[in-house]
Write a protein that holds these residues in place. Structure first.
Motif, PDB file in Angstrom:
ATOM      1  N   LEU A  11       0.831  -1.217   0.000  1.00 18.95           N
ATOM      2  CA  LEU A  11       0.000   0.000   0.000  1.00 18.95           C
ATOM      3  C   LEU A  11       0.864   1.267   0.000  1.00 18.95           C
ATOM      4  CD1 LEU A  11      -2.903  -0.909   2.509  1.00 18.95           C
ATOM      5  CD2 LEU A  11      -2.757  -1.313   0.048  1.00 18.95           C
ATOM      6  N   ALA A  12       2.134   1.111  -0.417  1.00 20.56           N
ATOM      7  CA  ALA A  12       3.068   2.242  -0.320  1.00 20.56           C
ATOM      8  C   ALA A  12       2.648   3.426  -1.196  1.00 20.56           C
ATOM      9  CB  ALA A  12       4.474   1.787  -0.683  1.00 20.56           C
ATOM     10  N   GLN A  13       1.976   3.160  -2.296  1.00 19.57           N
ATOM     11  CA  GLN A  13       1.598   4.261  -3.208  1.00 19.57           C
ATOM     12  C   GLN A  13       0.233   4.856  -2.874  1.00 19.57           C
ATOM     13  OE1 GLN A  13       3.975   5.328  -5.192  1.00 19.57           O
ATOM     14  NE2 GLN A  13       5.164   3.605  -4.389  1.00 19.57           N
ATOM     15  N   HIS A  14      -0.465   4.274  -1.915  1.00 18.30           N
ATOM     16  CA  HIS A  14      -1.816   4.756  -1.605  1.00 18.30           C
ATOM     17  C   HIS A  14      -1.776   6.036  -0.779  1.00 18.30           C
ATOM     18  CE1 HIS A  14      -2.856   0.765  -2.901  1.00 18.30           C
ATOM     19  NE2 HIS A  14      -4.135   0.927  -2.634  1.00 18.30           N
ATOM     20  N   LYS A  15      -2.750   6.879  -1.028  1.00 17.78           N
ATOM     21  CA  LYS A  15      -2.991   7.992  -0.106  1.00 17.78           C
ATOM     22  C   LYS A  15      -3.953   7.456   0.951  1.00 17.78           C
ATOM     23  CE  LYS A  15      -2.348  11.953  -3.175  1.00 17.78           C
ATOM     24  NZ  LYS A  15      -1.527  11.297  -4.204  1.00 17.78           N
ATOM     25  N   ILE A  16      -3.593   7.646   2.226  1.00 16.63           N
ATOM     26  CA  ILE A  16      -4.418   7.057   3.283  1.00 16.63           C
ATOM     27  C   ILE A  16      -4.761   8.104   4.328  1.00 16.63           C
ATOM     28  CG2 ILE A  16      -4.543   5.253   5.054  1.00 16.63           C
ATOM     29  CD1 ILE A  16      -2.864   3.502   3.277  1.00 16.63           C
ATOM     30  N   LEU A  17      -6.051   8.220   4.591  1.00 17.81           N
ATOM     31  CA  LEU A  17      -6.550   9.175   5.591  1.00 17.81           C
ATOM     32  C   LEU A  17      -7.305   8.426   6.675  1.00 17.81           C
ATOM     33  CD1 LEU A  17      -7.467  11.994   6.696  1.00 17.81           C
ATOM     34  CD2 LEU A  17      -9.327  11.902   5.007  1.00 17.81           C
ATOM     35  N   PHE A  18      -6.967   8.713   7.928  1.00 17.55           N
ATOM     36  CA  PHE A  18      -7.761   8.233   9.057  1.00 17.55           C
ATOM     37  C   PHE A  18      -8.416   9.438   9.712  1.00 17.55           C
ATOM     38  CE2 PHE A  18      -4.408   4.948   8.883  1.00 17.55           C
ATOM     39  CZ  PHE A  18      -5.228   3.845   8.674  1.00 17.55           C
ATOM     40  N   ILE A  19      -9.723   9.385   9.812  1.00 19.83           N
ATOM     41  CA  ILE A  19     -10.456  10.389  10.590  1.00 19.83           C
ATOM     42  C   ILE A  19     -10.879   9.676  11.865  1.00 19.83           C
ATOM     43  CG2 ILE A  19     -12.518  11.836  10.701  1.00 19.83           C
ATOM     44  CD1 ILE A  19     -12.451  11.823   7.555  1.00 19.83           C
ATOM     45  N   THR A  20     -10.374  10.123  13.006  1.00 21.12           N
ATOM     46  CA  THR A  20     -10.783   9.483  14.256  1.00 21.12           C
ATOM     47  C   THR A  20     -11.451  10.531  15.151  1.00 21.12           C
ATOM     48  OG1 THR A  20      -8.842   9.817  15.703  1.00 21.12           O
ATOM     49  CG2 THR A  20      -8.722   8.020  14.085  1.00 21.12           C
ATOM     50  N   THR A  21     -12.535  10.113  15.783  1.00 17.95           N
ATOM     51  CA  THR A  21     -13.251  11.008  16.697  1.00 17.95           C
ATOM     52  C   THR A  21     -13.169  10.423  18.096  1.00 17.95           C
ATOM     53  OG1 THR A  21     -15.286   9.848  16.021  1.00 17.95           O
ATOM     54  CG2 THR A  21     -14.829  11.969  14.976  1.00 17.95           C
ATOM     55  N   ARG A  22     -12.962  11.314  19.049  1.00 14.72           N
ATOM     56  CA  ARG A  22     -12.755  10.881  20.433  1.00 14.72           C
ATOM     57  C   ARG A  22     -13.589  11.745  21.374  1.00 14.72           C
ATOM     58  NH1 ARG A  22      -6.934  10.230  19.953  1.00 14.72           N
ATOM     59  NH2 ARG A  22      -6.551   8.984  18.107  1.00 14.72           N
ATOM     60  N   PRO A  42     -11.497  17.043  22.093  1.00 15.78           N
ATOM     61  CA  PRO A  42     -12.461  16.164  22.742  1.00 15.78           C
ATOM     62  C   PRO A  42     -13.885  16.545  22.297  1.00 15.78           C
ATOM     63  CG  PRO A  42     -11.921  17.973  24.225  1.00 15.78           C
ATOM     64  CD  PRO A  42     -11.207  18.239  22.927  1.00 15.78           C
ATOM     65  N   LEU A  43     -14.650  15.540  21.877  1.00 15.86           N
ATOM     66  CA  LEU A  43     -15.999  15.819  21.380  1.00 15.86           C
ATOM     67  C   LEU A  43     -17.077  15.624  22.451  1.00 15.86           C
ATOM     68  CD1 LEU A  43     -15.661  14.332  17.791  1.00 15.86           C
ATOM     69  CD2 LEU A  43     -16.231  16.697  18.345  1.00 15.86           C
ATOM     70  N   GLU A  44     -16.679  15.174  23.635  1.00 16.21           N
ATOM     71  CA  GLU A  44     -17.681  15.013  24.701  1.00 16.21           C
ATOM     72  C   GLU A  44     -17.319  15.890  25.893  1.00 16.21           C
ATOM     73  OE1 GLU A  44     -18.663  10.962  25.611  1.00 16.21           O
ATOM     74  OE2 GLU A  44     -19.111  10.521  23.524  1.00 16.21           O
ATOM     75  N   ASN A  45     -18.331  16.179  26.696  1.00 16.95           N
ATOM     76  CA  ASN A  45     -18.171  17.034  27.878  1.00 16.95           C
ATOM     77  C   ASN A  45     -17.660  18.425  27.505  1.00 16.95           C
ATOM     78  OD1 ASN A  45     -18.993  14.892  29.629  1.00 16.95           O
ATOM     79  ND2 ASN A  45     -16.949  14.032  29.359  1.00 16.95           N
ATOM     80  N   ILE A  46     -18.100  18.893  26.343  1.00 14.33           N
ATOM     81  CA  ILE A  46     -17.827  20.280  25.958  1.00 14.33           C
ATOM     82  C   ILE A  46     -19.162  20.881  25.547  1.00 14.33           C
ATOM     83  CG2 ILE A  46     -15.431  19.940  25.240  1.00 14.33           C
ATOM     84  CD1 ILE A  46     -16.457  19.783  22.328  1.00 14.33           C
ATOM     85  N   ASP A  47     -19.252  22.223  25.493  1.00 12.11           N
ATOM     86  CA  ASP A  47     -20.551  22.796  25.122  1.00 12.11           C
ATOM     87  C   ASP A  47     -20.745  22.710  23.609  1.00 12.11           C
ATOM     88  OD1 ASP A  47     -19.366  25.074  23.936  1.00 12.11           O
ATOM     89  OD2 ASP A  47     -19.208  26.028  25.913  1.00 12.11           O
ATOM     90  N   SER A  48     -21.978  22.950  23.175  1.00 19.50           N
ATOM     91  CA  SER A  48     -22.293  22.701  21.761  1.00 19.50           C
ATOM     92  C   SER A  48     -21.535  23.657  20.845  1.00 19.50           C
ATOM     93  CB  SER A  48     -23.797  22.771  21.523  1.00 19.50           C
ATOM     94  OG  SER A  48     -24.245  24.058  21.802  1.00 19.50           O
ATOM     95  N   LEU A  49     -21.237  24.864  21.319  1.00 17.54           N
ATOM     96  CA  LEU A  49     -20.479  25.802  20.489  1.00 17.54           C
ATOM     97  C   LEU A  49     -19.057  25.275  20.268  1.00 17.54           C
ATOM     98  CD1 LEU A  49     -20.199  28.507  19.023  1.00 17.54           C
ATOM     99  CD2 LEU A  49     -19.495  29.543  21.195  1.00 17.54           C
ATOM    100  N   ALA A  50     -18.439  24.778  21.346  1.00 15.08           N
ATOM    101  CA  ALA A  50     -17.078  24.251  21.227  1.00 15.08           C
ATOM    102  C   ALA A  50     -17.061  23.043  20.282  1.00 15.08           C
ATOM    103  CB  ALA A  50     -16.558  23.859  22.611  1.00 15.08           C
ATOM    104  N   LYS A  51     -18.097  22.210  20.348  1.00 16.16           N
ATOM    105  CA  LYS A  51     -18.163  21.040  19.460  1.00 16.16           C
ATOM    106  C   LYS A  51     -18.318  21.487  17.998  1.00 16.16           C
ATOM    107  CE  LYS A  51     -20.457  16.634  18.723  1.00 16.16           C
ATOM    108  NZ  LYS A  51     -21.281  15.576  19.241  1.00 16.16           N
ATOM    109  N   THR A  52     -19.191  22.477  17.793  1.00 16.83           N
ATOM    110  CA  THR A  52     -19.391  23.007  16.437  1.00 16.83           C
ATOM    111  C   THR A  52     -18.072  23.547  15.897  1.00 16.83           C
ATOM    112  OG1 THR A  52     -21.649  23.569  17.004  1.00 16.83           O
ATOM    113  CG2 THR A  52     -20.731  24.688  15.095  1.00 16.83           C
ATOM    114  N   GLN A  53     -17.332  24.249  16.750  1.00 19.15           N
ATOM    115  CA  GLN A  53     -16.051  24.826  16.314  1.00 19.15           C
ATOM    116  C   GLN A  53     -15.025  23.741  15.986  1.00 19.15           C
ATOM    117  OE1 GLN A  53     -15.310  27.488  19.587  1.00 19.15           O
ATOM    118  NE2 GLN A  53     -16.191  29.251  18.516  1.00 19.15           N
ATOM    119  N   LEU A  54     -14.984  22.707  16.819  1.00 17.39           N
ATOM    120  CA  LEU A  54     -14.040  21.602  16.568  1.00 17.39           C
ATOM    121  C   LEU A  54     -14.325  20.916  15.231  1.00 17.39           C
ATOM    122  CD1 LEU A  54     -13.498  19.345  19.728  1.00 17.39           C
ATOM    123  CD2 LEU A  54     -11.753  20.354  18.237  1.00 17.39           C
ATOM    124  N   LEU A  55     -15.615  20.694  14.969  1.00 17.25           N
ATOM    125  CA  LEU A  55     -15.983  20.017  13.726  1.00 17.25           C
ATOM    126  C   LEU A  55     -15.716  20.919  12.524  1.00 17.25           C
ATOM    127  CD1 LEU A  55     -19.204  18.158  14.936  1.00 17.25           C
ATOM    128  CD2 LEU A  55     -16.965  17.157  14.427  1.00 17.25           C
TER     129      LEU A  55
END
Ligand SMILES: Cc1cc2nc3c(=O)[nH]c(=O)nc-3n(C[C@H](O)[C@H](O)[C@H](O)COP(=O)(O)O)c2cc1C
Length: 211
Positions: free
Chosen positions: A130-141, A180-193
């Motif tokens: 897979l050396a020539q592949h472009k690989i993206l991991f999106i991880t949410t925590r 961190p996507l949990e234990n934050i207010d909805s504005l902070a989550k919107t900004q992170l995303l």
């Protein structure tokens, strides 16, 4: 260009990782309308766990495999062909209990295949395919596991993905870890995303340059 997109969140609605992978694919499609997309949802269709017949088949030459062994390898054969055919892998998943979702681990177990996604050389070394592949991991925590955080050494997700994909030749995959996507207010989550989408925009522009 051919993309294999893999989603692994057990959540269907309101999944941040699914939303971000869909955003990235849409962003690619905007520039490349004829993009060929292959898709796997490991949460909806969990890859089969490895079993004794599968393992036995791995240690049996292709010519000597029984019909049961061939059947046991069929998911893996198909998955490896799809991954090798792709130019880009986009894998999106939440962190579950500090590592990857079990359904994505099941997929990984089917993907790491001698003579398909890596080869064993005469001198005992291995070469990944897979050396020539472009690989993206999106991880949410939910928590913040970035360097400097007290949780950082609990991050078993990124190192596990890095090791398995490096073994298959992908030494430098891109990680977009959203936390961190949990234990934050909805504005902070919107900004992170929003910040994550901005990072994905920049990555799409970079990867599409020269195509
Ligand atoms: C069963 C379960 C286990 C989780 N384990 C962790 C964990 O170990 N560390 C962490 O930071 N977040 C953990 N989370 C939180 C998720 O990673 C977080 O909510 C993520 O944004 C979910 O992504 P999704 O919206 O794509 O499903 C866990 C969530 C669930 C449901």
């Amino acid at each position: 260009m051919r993309v294999l997109q893999i989603d692994a969140s057990a959540r269907r609605a309101h999944s941040s990782s699914r939303m971000l992978s869909a955003y990235f694919i849409a962003r690619l499609r905007h520039s490349l309308p004829d993009l060929a997309l292959d898709y796997i949802d490991t949460a909806a269709d969990c890859p089969p766990p490895l079993n004794a017949t599968f393992i036995e088949a791995l240690y049996t030459t292709a010519a000597e495999r029984s019909p049961a062994m061939k059947q046991a390898l069929s998911y893996s054969d198909n998955l490896c062909a799809r991954a090798l055919m792709a130019d880009m892998l986009v894998c999106a998943m939440p962190m579950y209990n500090f590592c990857m979702p079990a359904s994505f681990k099941a997929l990984l177990d089917q993907l790491v295949r001698v003579n398909l996604t890596y080869t064993l050389n005469a001198d005992g070394s291995t070469s990944g395919k897979l050396a020539q592949h472009k690989i993206l991991f999106i991880t949410t925590r939910g928590a913040d596991l970035r360097p400097g955080s007290p949780w950082h050494n609990m991050d078993a997700l990124r190192p596990a993905l890095q090791a398995a994909f490096a073994f298959m030749g992908a030494d430098d995959p891109v990680f977009v870890d959203v936390q961190p996507l949990e234990n934050i207010d909805s504005l902070a989550k919107t900004q992170l995303l929003a910040q994550a989408r901005h990072t994905l925009d920049a990555l799409a522009s970079r990867w599409l340059t020269g195509i």
